[in-house]
Design a protein around this motif. Structure first.
Motif, PDB file in Angstrom:
ATOM      1  N   VAL A 300      25.979 -21.774  -8.514  1.00  0.00           N
ATOM      2  CA  VAL A 300      25.239 -20.747  -7.783  1.00  0.00           C
ATOM      3  C   VAL A 300      25.352 -19.480  -8.628  1.00  0.00           C
ATOM      4  O   VAL A 300      26.451 -18.969  -8.858  1.00  0.00           O
ATOM      5  CB  VAL A 300      25.845 -20.492  -6.381  1.00  0.00           C
ATOM      6  N   LEU A 301      24.211 -19.005  -9.132  1.00  0.00           N
ATOM      7  CA  LEU A 301      24.225 -17.885 -10.083  1.00  0.00           C
ATOM      8  C   LEU A 301      24.040 -16.547  -9.369  1.00  0.00           C
ATOM      9  O   LEU A 301      23.252 -16.446  -8.426  1.00  0.00           O
ATOM     10  CB  LEU A 301      23.071 -18.059 -11.081  1.00  0.00           C
ATOM     11  N   GLY A 302      24.769 -15.549  -9.856  1.00  0.00           N
ATOM     12  CA  GLY A 302      24.547 -14.178  -9.404  1.00  0.00           C
ATOM     13  C   GLY A 302      24.743 -13.988  -7.911  1.00  0.00           C
ATOM     14  O   GLY A 302      23.896 -13.438  -7.210  1.00  0.00           O
ATOM     15  N   ILE A 303      25.882 -14.407  -7.436  1.00  0.00           N
ATOM     16  CA  ILE A 303      26.169 -14.263  -6.008  1.00  0.00           C
ATOM     17  C   ILE A 303      26.971 -12.968  -5.816  1.00  0.00           C
ATOM     18  O   ILE A 303      27.827 -12.650  -6.638  1.00  0.00           O
ATOM     19  CB  ILE A 303      26.923 -15.523  -5.524  1.00  0.00           C
ATOM     20  N   VAL A 328      35.028 -23.410  -9.161  1.00  0.00           N
ATOM     21  CA  VAL A 328      35.402 -22.377 -10.120  1.00  0.00           C
ATOM     22  C   VAL A 328      34.580 -21.133  -9.842  1.00  0.00           C
ATOM     23  O   VAL A 328      33.358 -21.198  -9.692  1.00  0.00           O
ATOM     24  CB  VAL A 328      35.133 -22.841 -11.571  1.00  0.00           C
ATOM     25  N   GLN A 329      35.247 -19.979  -9.723  1.00  0.00           N
ATOM     26  CA  GLN A 329      34.520 -18.717  -9.579  1.00  0.00           C
ATOM     27  C   GLN A 329      35.069 -17.749 -10.605  1.00  0.00           C
ATOM     28  O   GLN A 329      36.284 -17.647 -10.782  1.00  0.00           O
ATOM     29  CB  GLN A 329      34.710 -18.135  -8.175  1.00  0.00           C
ATOM     30  N   ASN A 330      34.166 -17.042 -11.280  1.00  0.00           N
ATOM     31  CA  ASN A 330      34.609 -16.095 -12.299  1.00  0.00           C
ATOM     32  C   ASN A 330      34.751 -14.697 -11.692  1.00  0.00           C
ATOM     33  O   ASN A 330      34.319 -14.471 -10.568  1.00  0.00           O
ATOM     34  CB  ASN A 330      33.590 -16.075 -13.438  1.00  0.00           C
ATOM     35  N   VAL A 331      35.377 -13.757 -12.460  1.00  0.00           N
ATOM     36  CA  VAL A 331      35.363 -12.354 -12.022  1.00  0.00           C
ATOM     37  C   VAL A 331      33.931 -11.843 -12.142  1.00  0.00           C
ATOM     38  O   VAL A 331      33.149 -12.352 -12.937  1.00  0.00           O
ATOM     39  CB  VAL A 331      36.301 -11.461 -12.873  1.00  0.00           C
ATOM     40  N   THR A 339      28.751 -12.540  -9.271  1.00  0.00           N
ATOM     41  CA  THR A 339      29.512 -13.556  -9.986  1.00  0.00           C
ATOM     42  C   THR A 339      28.806 -14.903  -9.851  1.00  0.00           C
ATOM     43  O   THR A 339      27.809 -15.011  -9.140  1.00  0.00           O
ATOM     44  CB  THR A 339      30.957 -13.614  -9.448  1.00  0.00           C
ATOM     45  N   ASP A 340      29.326 -15.907 -10.556  1.00  0.00           N
ATOM     46  CA  ASP A 340      28.790 -17.270 -10.441  1.00  0.00           C
ATOM     47  C   ASP A 340      29.864 -18.164  -9.829  1.00  0.00           C
ATOM     48  O   ASP A 340      31.034 -18.015 -10.154  1.00  0.00           O
ATOM     49  CB  ASP A 340      28.439 -17.840 -11.820  1.00  0.00           C
TER      50      ASP A 340
END
Ligand code: ASP
Ligand code: MG
Length: 453
Positions: A300-303, A328-331, A339-340
């Motif tokens: 899921v991009l740009g959440i 996995v979630q990035n900062v 974030t994605d």
């Protein structure tokens, strides 16, 4: 006298000859003085063939009817095996799941066992009979309808019966000689594992090792049923007590069948543990490597990076019945505060997951969705990694040297999993197997049967 539950998988009863071979094994155990309860799977690929047949007739068969159909597969093998045992001069009685007292909930296709009331099994054993039970099936306590436990569910039937009967041992017979350090169909130099603990076996089974159903291992752990995985094709029939195969118990120190190798990683580890345990030289850091091709990955991009975003995403997925594995979630990027989030799930659940996510897009405001079915997961499992640094570094280095790119990483106390491109999976498994010193110098695995379907 001891009570043994023996489970024979589909490839072990694939044709009449196989059924007769199994009958000889059952009779050997009986002659050795044991009470024997046998659980059988459907012959060969029968379950898949029945599913194909249903598929040609109906686009969405009712769970009740599908279960009625699929349970027929195990009825065929149970009755044929009873006949074969009788031909050898021993009394045998077959029971369906419901006759054997396997009670489940009413979730067709994935029913859970809620109770086992084996009165008829006890009576048949007391009368001197070998008991043969159809695996993978039961009866719903509420609706009285016939249910199935999910693919591979006969293992769970066997362990549930072993627990309910207080069996001394539950043997799972298959088409390889036990649990190996990797799937011998991919890594020919995989070694047999002589003993392994429930926890490690559970991680291997839950992350793709198809040799045992993970629910069966969970059950065995909960009720402390000693499990043994061995081949029904091997030549040790005259000796039901032969130590062949893999023993799975809570007491097991992780132990491969042979010594640890000489890679840098393994050597460092041995040095680190020397003197702390008597078995330091025998205990491999890693017990085995599992792989899984059945998942896919969604991103899921740009959440928006704010409280509630992940909750909304995963609530929608849960409501759609999607079983999520790695997340996995990035900062978030400073400029956008977005974030994605990536996660893996079983490939068959992907369409439902994408639908569910599209359904919340307006509400949550993400930029896009990506999905990729061409992924594979590799999991390195070993209780030894609890107390040893450097296991991740060793795995990642081995993958780097093989030119394999890592897409996702997740860990538990005794497991490291990575997601890679599916075309890289076999090379990645082989590289990790070598890096952790698991390779045998000879080919030890014999794959006796099965189509691997
Ligand atoms: N026959 C069922 C299947 O193929 C159950 C089993 O084999 O354990 O999934
Ligand atoms: Mg099967």
């Amino acid at each position: 006298m001891t009570l043994v539950v023996q489970k024979y998988g589909g490839s072990s009863v694939a044709d009449a000859e196989c059924v007769q071979r199994v009958a000889r094994r059952v009779v050997a155990a009986r002659k050795a003085g044991h009470d024997v309860v046998v659980v059988v799977s459907a012959m060969g690929d029968t379950t898949d063939e029945l599913l194909d047949l249903a598929d040609r007739i109906s686009t969405g068969p009712a769970g009740r009817e599908l279960d009625m159909l699929l349970t027929a597969g195990e009825r065929i093998s149970m009755s044929l095996l009873a006949m074969a045992v009788t031909e050898l001069g021993h009394h045998a009685t077959s029971f369906t799941g419901s006759q054997a007292g396997v009670f489940t909930d009413a979730a067709h296709g994935r029913a859970r066992i809620v109770d086992v009331a084996p009165a008829r099994i006890h009576a048949a054993l007391a009368a001197g009979s070998v008991v043969i039970v159809a695996g993978f099936q039961g009866i719903a306590q509420d609706t009285q309808d016939v249910t199935t436990l999910g693919r591979g569910g006969s293992d769970t039937t066997a362990v549930a019966l072993a627990a309910a009967l207080g069996a001394d041992l539950c043997e799972i017979y298959t088409d390889v000689d036990g649990v190996f350090t990797a799937d011998p169909r991919i890594v020919p130099t995989a070694r047999p594992i002589a003993e392994i603990g429930y926890d490690e076996m559970l991680e291997l089974a839950a992350h793709g090792a198809k040799i045992l159903h993970s629910r069966c291992v969970e059950f065995a752990k909960r009720y402390q049923v000693p499990l043994r995985v061995r081949s029904s094709f091997a030549d040790d029939i005259d000796d039901p007590a032969s130590p062949a195969g893999t023993h799975i118990t809570s007491a097991a120190t992780p132990r491969a069948a042979t010594t640890v190798a000489t890679t840098t990683v393994a050597t460092t580890t041995i040095a680190a543990t020397e003197g702390t345990t008597d078995h330091a030289m025998e205990d491999p850091l890693i017990s085995g490597i599992a792989h899984d091709r059945s998942q896919s990955k969604i991103t899921v991009l740009g959440i928006p990076d704010k409280p509630g975003a992940a909750a909304t995403v995963f609530t929608a997925l849960a409501e759609a019945g999607c079983d999520i594995d790695m997340i996995v979630q990035n900062v978030s990027a400073d400029a956008t505060s977005c974030t994605d989030i990536s996660f893996t799930l079983s490939a068959s659940a992907t369409p439902a997951a994408l639908d569910a996510l599209q359904g919340i897009e307006a509400n949550i405001g993400f930029c896009g969705l990506r999905h990729d079915d061409r992924v594979g997961k590799l999991s390195v499992v070993g209780a030894g990694m609890r107390s040893h640094p450097g296991v991740s570094a060793a795995l990642f280095s081995a993958l780097a040297e093989t030119g394999v790119n890592i897409q996702m990483i997740s860990t538990s106390e005794i497991r490291i999993s990575v997601v890679v491109h599916v075309d890289d999976l076999e090379a990645a498994v082989a590289a990790a197997h070598t890096a952790f010193g698991l390779d045998s110098d000879q080919i030890e695995a014999v794959v006796y049967g099965g189509t691997g379907r």
